[in-house]
Design a protein around this motif. Sequence first.
Motif, mmCIF file in Angstrom:
data_model
loop_
_atom_site.group_PDB
_atom_site.id
_atom_site.type_symbol
_atom_site.label_atom_id
_atom_site.label_comp_id
_atom_site.label_asym_id
_atom_site.label_seq_id
_atom_site.Cartn_x
_atom_site.Cartn_y
_atom_site.Cartn_z
ATOM 1 N N ARG A 220 0.809 -1.219 0.000
ATOM 2 C CA ARG A 220 0.000 0.000 0.000
ATOM 3 C C ARG A 220 0.847 1.276 0.000
ATOM 4 O O ARG A 220 0.303 2.363 -0.175
ATOM 5 N N LYS B 268 1.783 5.820 4.201
ATOM 6 C CA LYS B 268 0.797 6.814 4.628
ATOM 7 C C LYS B 268 -0.217 7.133 3.532
ATOM 8 O O LYS B 268 -0.276 6.485 2.490
ATOM 9 N N GLY B 269 -1.066 8.074 3.815
ATOM 10 C CA GLY B 269 -2.063 8.490 2.846
ATOM 11 C C GLY B 269 -3.399 7.792 3.047
ATOM 12 O O GLY B 269 -3.521 6.822 3.796
ATOM 13 N N GLN B 270 -4.414 8.330 2.372
ATOM 14 C CA GLN B 270 -5.777 7.822 2.533
ATOM 15 C C GLN B 270 -5.903 6.391 2.011
ATOM 16 O O GLN B 270 -6.558 5.553 2.608
ATOM 17 N N LYS B 271 -5.247 6.096 0.900
ATOM 18 C CA LYS B 271 -5.351 4.762 0.328
ATOM 19 C C LYS B 271 -4.587 3.717 1.131
ATOM 20 O O LYS B 271 -4.878 2.530 1.045
ATOM 21 N N ARG C 165 -4.526 3.792 4.429
ATOM 22 C CA ARG C 165 -5.228 3.599 5.698
ATOM 23 C C ARG C 165 -6.623 3.003 5.512
ATOM 24 O O ARG C 165 -7.186 2.470 6.450
ATOM 25 N N GLY C 166 -7.214 3.145 4.342
ATOM 26 C CA GLY C 166 -8.569 2.633 4.146
ATOM 27 C C GLY C 166 -8.958 2.678 2.679
ATOM 28 O O GLY C 166 -8.117 2.908 1.809
ATOM 29 N N LYS C 167 -10.241 2.477 2.423
ATOM 30 C CA LYS C 167 -10.746 2.463 1.049
ATOM 31 C C LYS C 167 -11.271 3.842 0.660
ATOM 32 O O LYS C 167 -11.720 4.605 1.515
ATOM 33 N N VAL C 168 -11.247 4.121 -0.634
ATOM 34 C CA VAL C 168 -11.776 5.364 -1.186
ATOM 35 C C VAL C 168 -12.903 4.989 -2.141
ATOM 36 O O VAL C 168 -12.723 4.158 -3.036
ATOM 37 N N PHE D 30 -15.815 9.397 -5.006
ATOM 38 C CA PHE D 30 -15.208 10.452 -4.209
ATOM 39 C C PHE D 30 -14.340 11.324 -5.107
ATOM 40 O O PHE D 30 -13.514 10.820 -5.869
ATOM 41 N N GLY E 85 -12.430 14.071 -4.065
ATOM 42 C CA GLY E 85 -11.469 14.881 -3.320
ATOM 43 C C GLY E 85 -12.077 15.888 -2.371
ATOM 44 O O GLY E 85 -11.379 16.746 -1.853
#
Length: 263
Positions: free
Chosen positions: A80, A83-86, A88-91, A95, A97
């Motif tokens: 993965r 760090k970052g949103q991807k 830590r979890g799903k997008v 979405f 932004g």
Amino acid sequence: MLKMMSSLSLLSRQKLIINNNISKLFSTNHAFDLYNKSREGGEVVSVLKLNELRDNPGAIKKKRRIGRGIGCSKGKTCGRGHKGQKARGKVHPWFEGGQTNFIKRIPKRGMKNRNATPMLGINLGKIQDYIDMGRLDPTYYSEVRPLNMKDMVDVGIVGKANSIQHGVKILADGANRLRTPIRIEASRASESAIHAMESIGGEITTVHYNRLALRALLKPHKFSILPKRAKPPPRLLPYYQSYKNRGYLSPQVQMKQLLRNKP
């Protein structure tokens, strides 16, 4: 005593030999081996058994187990990244932004009522035209029984039975040409159409038909036993109990029917 023991041991050995020979004779592999050996230069026959069914080598590939150290090639961050949103979890795919997404930017245009029951409108002027053409017998539909939706399909007032989805509503367009009194039975009727028909001595009665009863009325040949007509649901019950709408459940309409059927 020793002779008896030795004789018993010989008998037991002979029984074991006989049992082994019988099992070999009746076993499928041994029988096919004998058959293959008997053929000279023939093709070797192999028997496929249920306990030998398996996939070809390499047909099933084991799933990679991530997060189990550097040995699995997907350890630590598990592919993965850092760090970052991807990470830590799903997008969600929609979405954008944080800005207002495309669905909310589109204006709303109208609606479709899932509980709507649109009626097919039939005007009194059209019914009078079919009476003038001789396709409707006014004497029969005034003295014997009322004109219903099946008769409208048969004579051609309604093109096809499939065009009646929820029922027929009698409208007053062409009422100035109406001059033949008949009795009509339909799902709904406008107030002006009721007054126009009753002013010349005719009669209109509104009757409830659910989808099954309407299909049984329009296509009776598809039923071995015709189902009974269901009562209207609670939301439609006041309409068919009102004499203003000439509902068949109103006391005045029922009294008229009793007097008409009385010998």
